[in-house]
Design an enzyme around this catalytic site. Sequence first.
Site, PDB file in Angstrom:
ATOM      1  N   LYS A 139      19.415  20.719  63.273  1.00 19.76           N
ATOM      2  CA  LYS A 139      20.475  21.312  62.457  1.00 19.76           C
ATOM      3  C   LYS A 139      21.658  21.710  63.328  1.00 19.76           C
ATOM      4  O   LYS A 139      22.819  21.513  62.948  1.00 19.76           O
ATOM      5  CB  LYS A 139      19.952  22.529  61.693  1.00 19.76           C
ATOM      6  CG  LYS A 139      21.030  23.228  60.878  1.00 19.76           C
ATOM      7  CD  LYS A 139      20.483  24.358  60.032  1.00 19.76           C
ATOM      8  CE  LYS A 139      21.610  24.999  59.223  1.00 19.76           C
ATOM      9  NZ  LYS A 139      21.121  26.038  58.295  1.00 19.76           N
ATOM     10  N   HIS A 281       6.941 -21.244  48.132  1.00 20.11           N
ATOM     11  CA  HIS A 281       7.645 -20.285  47.277  1.00 20.11           C
ATOM     12  C   HIS A 281       6.675 -19.301  46.621  1.00 20.11           C
ATOM     13  O   HIS A 281       6.736 -19.046  45.410  1.00 20.11           O
ATOM     14  CB  HIS A 281       8.472 -21.009  46.215  1.00 20.11           C
ATOM     15  CG  HIS A 281       9.559 -21.866  46.800  1.00 20.11           C
ATOM     16  ND1 HIS A 281      10.364 -21.445  47.842  1.00 20.11           N
ATOM     17  CD2 HIS A 281       9.970 -23.128  46.500  1.00 20.11           C
ATOM     18  CE1 HIS A 281      11.225 -22.400  48.150  1.00 20.11           C
ATOM     19  NE2 HIS A 281      11.002 -23.439  47.371  1.00 20.11           N
TER      20      HIS A 281
END
Length: 528
Positions: A139, A281
Amino acid sequence: MSTIKIRRALLSVSDKSGIIELGQALARHGVELVSTGGTAKALRDAGLEVRDISDLTGFPEMMDGRVKTLHPVVHGGLLAVRDNDDHVASMDEHGIGAIDLVVVNLYPFEATVAKGAERDEVIENIDIGGPSMVRSAAKNHASVAIVTDPTDYGALIAEMDGNDGASTLETRKRFAAKAYAATAAYDSAIAQWFAFSDQGETFPKTLPVAFTLGDELRYGENPHQSAALYLPRAAGARGIAQGQQLQGKALSYNNYNDADAALELVSEFRDADPTVVIVKHANPCGVATAPTLIEAYRAALACDSVSAFGGIVATNRPLDAETAAAITEIFTEVVATPYADDEVREIFAKKKNLRLLLTGELADPARPGLSLRSIAGGLLVQSRDAALIDGDLKVVTKRQPTAQELADCRFAWTVAKHVKSNAIVYAKDGSTAGIGAGQMSRVESARIAAWKAKDAAGKAGWDKSRTIGSAVASDAFFPFADGLLTAVEAGATAVIQPGGSIRDDEVIAAADEAGLAMVFTGMRHFRH
């Protein structure tokens, strides 16, 4: 503040790799080292001068180490805004010194869970002080550098060496972002353990998910899309993402997707005779089981040699040289196999663009787990389709299937589970004869599969299609008799399907009239 001179560092790590070298670099820059427990001992054993955290706070470590860094002297030294007069006055009033660098990695919670530890040990490995320091330092990254990953020690040392012992804002921002990701992933692991393992929930109110970037891919499904591979943090994951790539260019998004489909299907046969799966595929275009791997490959290829071009091959047994040589006769994108010896590797090495992946032991197809799929505005989550038909099948026709028909039914059903719905699979003598996938109408899937089988027979020079005398699997029930009658026209003699249609009687009657044997599974295998 852009550049901050590092004068005091707090080091507290579970993973001590590289910590001695970092401590030595910090000492070289005149940094005061403050540390805890085992980290302090490791640094002292290396001849470094270290100040105990208890000396800084004025309180001893207590409650078996649960309370040692949770103190205003620590968090005040981390959170104080250095150019805020009120903060500086508070620091002076309470004797709080600034901490310019925090080096923390957390208790090994995930490793503790992975080794099967008892609940009490798992709970003890939930870090409290570590994440608190990480969050405080991150922070206040305008003034404090926070390092949570040992692989970043080198970058920190290099920056200090180049800036007279100081850190830059850009680096502190980067480290802070990484720190919050680390604590988020850590909390996610804990939440997952509580939800799934401790409480036995299937769908917790909040789904905690954390993955780590494995690799950025060249592009996504199409060149205008970006893509990346993310890996689960938990140990023991086994799948295509954990495969060892021995050669070939980097896998693409589509390669991973197709190879995953191939590996998931071949894993269904991990305890069977030699089996080869060919995928194109994300749909299988040929699957076969045979006494040898080369026989299985040739049978799988014969099912649809056209679609196999540029496809993915997966095997349930280590590749042999003869099969490897046969695979290289046509263009193949990826080969996934449990193991490949030096002779096989030499054969594939001649095909520079072919990717060879070693998968190791195949995963259990019945393993539990969740399947996740993103949709616009949300996430769909379901349990894996791990169901197997290991019980008795229900014969619903007058004629019983023969032993061979029943074996072909089971084989076709296993393959159909991995074919995009609507799925129809013809199989004969342990290999697919024709596969119809992804059609809006089930009857169209049946027609396409039969047509592909007839086309394959023509290319192979056979006198008849392999659908003659085959078993046919449908991933869901036949809503009308037309799909079944299409299979009859193709020459199928046995059918396996879930049943459950309001027209089951009509479909069964059509099967009886055609002399077919038909079994119901009582479950379906939609795959979208």
